[in-house]
Design a protein around this motif. Structure first.
Motif, short mmCIF file in Angstrom:
data_model
loop_
_atom_site.label_atom_id
_atom_site.label_comp_id
_atom_site.label_asym_id
_atom_site.label_seq_id
_atom_site.Cartn_x
_atom_site.Cartn_y
_atom_site.Cartn_z
N THR A 156 0.76 -1.13 -0.16
CA THR A 156 0.19 0.40 0.59
C THR A 156 0.83 1.22 0.20
OG1 THR A 156 -1.88 -1.39 1.38
CG2 THR A 156 -2.09 1.62 1.01
N PHE A 157 1.84 1.48 0.43
CA PHE A 157 2.75 2.20 0.61
C PHE A 157 3.32 2.95 -0.26
CE2 PHE A 157 3.13 2.39 5.66
CZ PHE A 157 2.31 3.45 5.69
N SER A 158 3.58 1.84 -1.15
CA SER A 158 4.39 1.67 -1.99
C SER A 158 3.57 2.21 -3.69
CB SER A 158 4.92 0.14 -3.05
OG SER A 158 6.19 -0.53 -2.11
N LEU A 159 2.60 1.88 -3.36
CA LEU A 159 1.36 1.77 -4.54
C LEU A 159 0.90 3.86 -4.36
CD1 LEU A 159 -0.97 -0.57 -4.65
CD2 LEU A 159 0.42 -0.03 -6.46
N THR A 160 0.54 3.80 -2.89
CA THR A 160 0.63 5.37 -2.68
C THR A 160 1.61 6.33 -3.69
OG1 THR A 160 -0.73 5.06 -0.42
CG2 THR A 160 0.57 7.24 -0.82
N VAL A 161 3.45 5.89 -2.75
CA VAL A 161 4.47 6.71 -3.52
C VAL A 161 4.37 6.65 -4.45
CG1 VAL A 161 6.89 6.57 -3.60
CG2 VAL A 161 6.03 5.64 -1.26
N VAL A 162 4.21 5.72 -5.73
CA VAL A 162 3.87 5.84 -7.32
C VAL A 162 2.91 6.36 -7.43
CG1 VAL A 162 3.22 3.95 -9.05
CG2 VAL A 162 4.95 3.51 -7.22
N THR A 163 1.57 7.06 -6.84
CA THR A 163 0.63 7.62 -7.08
C THR A 163 1.16 9.27 -7.21
OG1 THR A 163 -0.73 5.97 -6.22
CG2 THR A 163 -1.93 8.60 -6.95
N LEU A 164 2.05 9.30 -5.45
CA LEU A 164 2.43 10.85 -5.56
C LEU A 164 3.77 11.69 -6.62
CD1 LEU A 164 2.93 9.99 -1.65
CD2 LEU A 164 1.03 11.07 -3.02
N GLN A 165 4.20 9.94 -7.47
CA GLN A 165 5.33 10.42 -8.10
C GLN A 165 4.36 10.69 -9.73
OE1 GLN A 165 7.87 6.63 -8.20
NE2 GLN A 165 9.37 7.48 -7.37
N LEU A 166 3.52 10.53 -9.84
CA LEU A 166 2.56 10.26 -11.25
C LEU A 166 2.45 11.75 -11.16
CD1 LEU A 166 1.48 9.25 -14.06
CD2 LEU A 166 -0.70 8.38 -12.56
N ALA A 167 1.50 11.98 -9.95
CA ALA A 167 0.61 13.50 -9.64
C ALA A 167 1.95 14.75 -10.13
CB ALA A 167 0.39 13.77 -8.26
N SER A 168 2.91 13.94 -9.53
CA SER A 168 4.03 15.10 -9.19
C SER A 168 4.54 15.09 -11.16
CB SER A 168 5.14 14.86 -8.16
OG SER A 168 6.24 16.14 -8.36
N SER A 169 4.97 14.03 -11.61
CA SER A 169 5.55 14.07 -12.60
C SER A 169 4.24 14.56 -13.81
CB SER A 169 6.02 12.92 -13.18
OG SER A 169 5.73 12.37 -12.79
N GLN A 170 3.31 14.62 -13.80
CA GLN A 170 2.36 14.24 -14.90
C GLN A 170 1.68 15.44 -14.95
OE1 GLN A 170 2.43 12.10 -16.83
NE2 GLN A 170 0.70 12.34 -18.42
N PHE A 171 1.32 15.86 -12.84
CA PHE A 171 0.68 17.37 -12.86
C PHE A 171 0.70 18.33 -12.43
CE2 PHE A 171 -2.13 13.26 -13.53
CZ PHE A 171 -2.89 13.07 -14.22
N SER A 172 1.30 17.57 -11.30
CA SER A 172 2.09 19.82 -10.40
C SER A 172 2.43 18.70 -9.41
CB SER A 172 0.99 20.02 -10.26
OG SER A 172 1.57 21.54 -9.79
N PRO A 173 4.01 19.88 -8.55
CA PRO A 173 4.48 19.01 -7.84
C PRO A 173 3.49 19.90 -6.07
CG PRO A 173 5.92 20.01 -8.19
CD PRO A 173 4.37 19.92 -9.68
#
Length: 453
Positions: free
Chosen positions: A83-100
């Protein structure tokens, strides 16, 4: 006063909810306490359970109990890591694909925090109960905490259900439409908490103008101005019998050693150095700064987030004009909502209705510039983006007040100049020109033609 309490509560809530750890840590503490107390309850009532409950609870021996508890605890720590890993991946996606700046929206997601709390609580409870199991080979009385093992089993089932719901929730959260809606809801909540509607009765106390004797309040640290404790600031000014103007608004980046505001005695005479130093220190304590912007009192933060999504979608690396158009739609809705509020300086008074503090707010033209300037520059080659910008200005023209319309017309003039510089065909040019003329007609209407009237 109620509004001040709401502002303070929102500031505290924003600070707590944007952290991933409070709820999971609370779940761990609660699980440790339950893992100690529930086996004691087992000792007292195990022999007194009714027949139906006695058949439903765990009925294995100490070895089976240890097997169940070990399986639950070991599997749950693995699921928690996933769950932590999926959350971190989601945060990375949101940061790189949309906005930090969308990371705060994800970290304050209550669903994610509750899911992590359930997983960690199940692991901790099972591990704590495991220590109370006793077998004959260990000497002493054989003890199987049947109720505790049953609860651990039920928590494991709840964790499986939570994992399934979490995965479904995560796939919905990473959709740009969902993120835009979350940003819109947060931004509207910030406006409702910190601004006064245009149709509300006007405040009776005018904002005092700083006299020539006004002295500068210098910023004592660098960072984003995140929030202002209004009640504390009024108390500081009242004790010094002074008036304070804070010229920077939440969301501004303040540099140490630059002017934060001005202060003067109510008699308009200069403050003595000792009083000025003490007041400046107290003001610094009431004006909170941080390394990032927050939505607690920053009415422009949501507009900045949506603009970032639009800019990222228009970047060559992403090249997603459809997302940009969707973002401009939400931006239009936010700006229209903003037109229903006053953005003039906020005057805070003491118990005797004497003006003590004046807080500046961002001007409508400044916020509109944030929303339109970069998308106009980055999307000038895309007709759909240009059309949506015209539609945004048209939506604003319907709702803007007399004081706000010049800012709309200025953005229209600059958008027309951008379109004139593009190599578009005659049909596209005619369509955009028609949209521009529509904005002008609406902006020059009489005030009685407004939809809000």
């Amino acid at each position: 006063m109620n509004l001040s309490i709401r502002r303070a509560a929102q500031t505290v809530q924003d600070g707590v909810r944007t952290q991933l750890w409070p709820l999971p840590i609370f779940g761990v503490v609660l699980a440790v306490a339950a893992g100690i107390l529930v086996p004691l309850l087992d000792v007292r009532i195990d022999e007194q359970l009714p027949g139906v409950l006695d058949t439903l609870v765990f009925n294995g021996d100490p070895g089976a109990a240890r097997t169940v508890l070990s399986a639950v605890s070991s599997s749950l720590i693995t699921v928690t890591s996933l769950t932590f890993s999926l959350t971190v991946v989601t945060l990375q996606l949101a940061s790189s694909q949309f906005s930090p700046r969308l990371l705060r929206t994800f970290t304050q997601d209550l669903f994610v925090q509750v899911t992590l709390a359930i997983f960690l609580a199940t692991f901790t409870f099972s591990l704590t109960v495991l220590r109370s199991v006793r077998s004959a080979s260990e000497g002493g009385v054989v003890f199987v905490p049947r109720i505790s093992v049953t609860i651990a089993f039920l928590l494991a089932v709840a964790s499986v259900v939570s994992l399934t719901l979490f995965l479904a929730h995560l796939t919905r959260q990473i959709r740009v439409e969902t993120m835009l809606q979350h940003v819109y809801d947060d931004a509207v909540g910030t406006m409702q908490t910190n601004l006064t509607r245009r149709d509300d009765p006007a405040e009776g106390t005018p904002a005092p103008a700083p006299p020539h004797s006004a002295q500068v309040l210098w910023a004592r640290s660098s960072g984003f101005l995140t929030s202002i404790d209004q009640d504390d600031l009024v108390g500081v000014a009242t004790r010094a019998d002074a008036r304070v103007v804070i010229e920077r608004h939440p969301g501004s980046f303040v540099v140490q050693g630059t002017p934060l505001g001005r202060v003067w005695a109510r008699s308009e005479s200069p403050l003595d150095p000792e009083t000025l130093d003490r007041l400046a220190a107290d003001v610094a304590g009431a004006v909170n700064q941080g390394p990032e912007r927050t939505a607690a009192q920053d009415v422009g933060y949501g507009l900045r987030q949506v603009t970032d999504i639009v800019n990222k979608a228009l970047s060559p690396g992403v090249n997603d004009p459809t997302t940009a158009v969707h973002g401009l739609g939400q931006m239009s809705a936010l700006l229209v909502e903003l037109t229903t509020y006053r953005l003039d300086p906020l005057v805070l008074t003491d118990d005797d209705d004497q003006a003590r503090v004046v807080l500046h707010r961002p001007a409508f033209a400044e916020l509109l510039e944030v929303c339109v300037a970069q998308p106009r520059s980055y999307g000038k080659a895309d007709v759909q983006v240009l059309s949506r910008l015209y539609t945004l200005l048209e939506d604003l023209a319907w709702h803007a007040s007399t004081e706000q319309r010049p800012a709309v017309l200025d953005q229209l003039r600059r958008l027309d100049a951008t379109v004139a510089d593009q190599d578009l065909d005659d049909v596209q040019t005619a369509r955009l020109d028609e949209l521009g003329q529509s904005v002008r007609r609406i902006a020059r209407r009489t005030a009685g033609d407004s939809p809000a009237s």
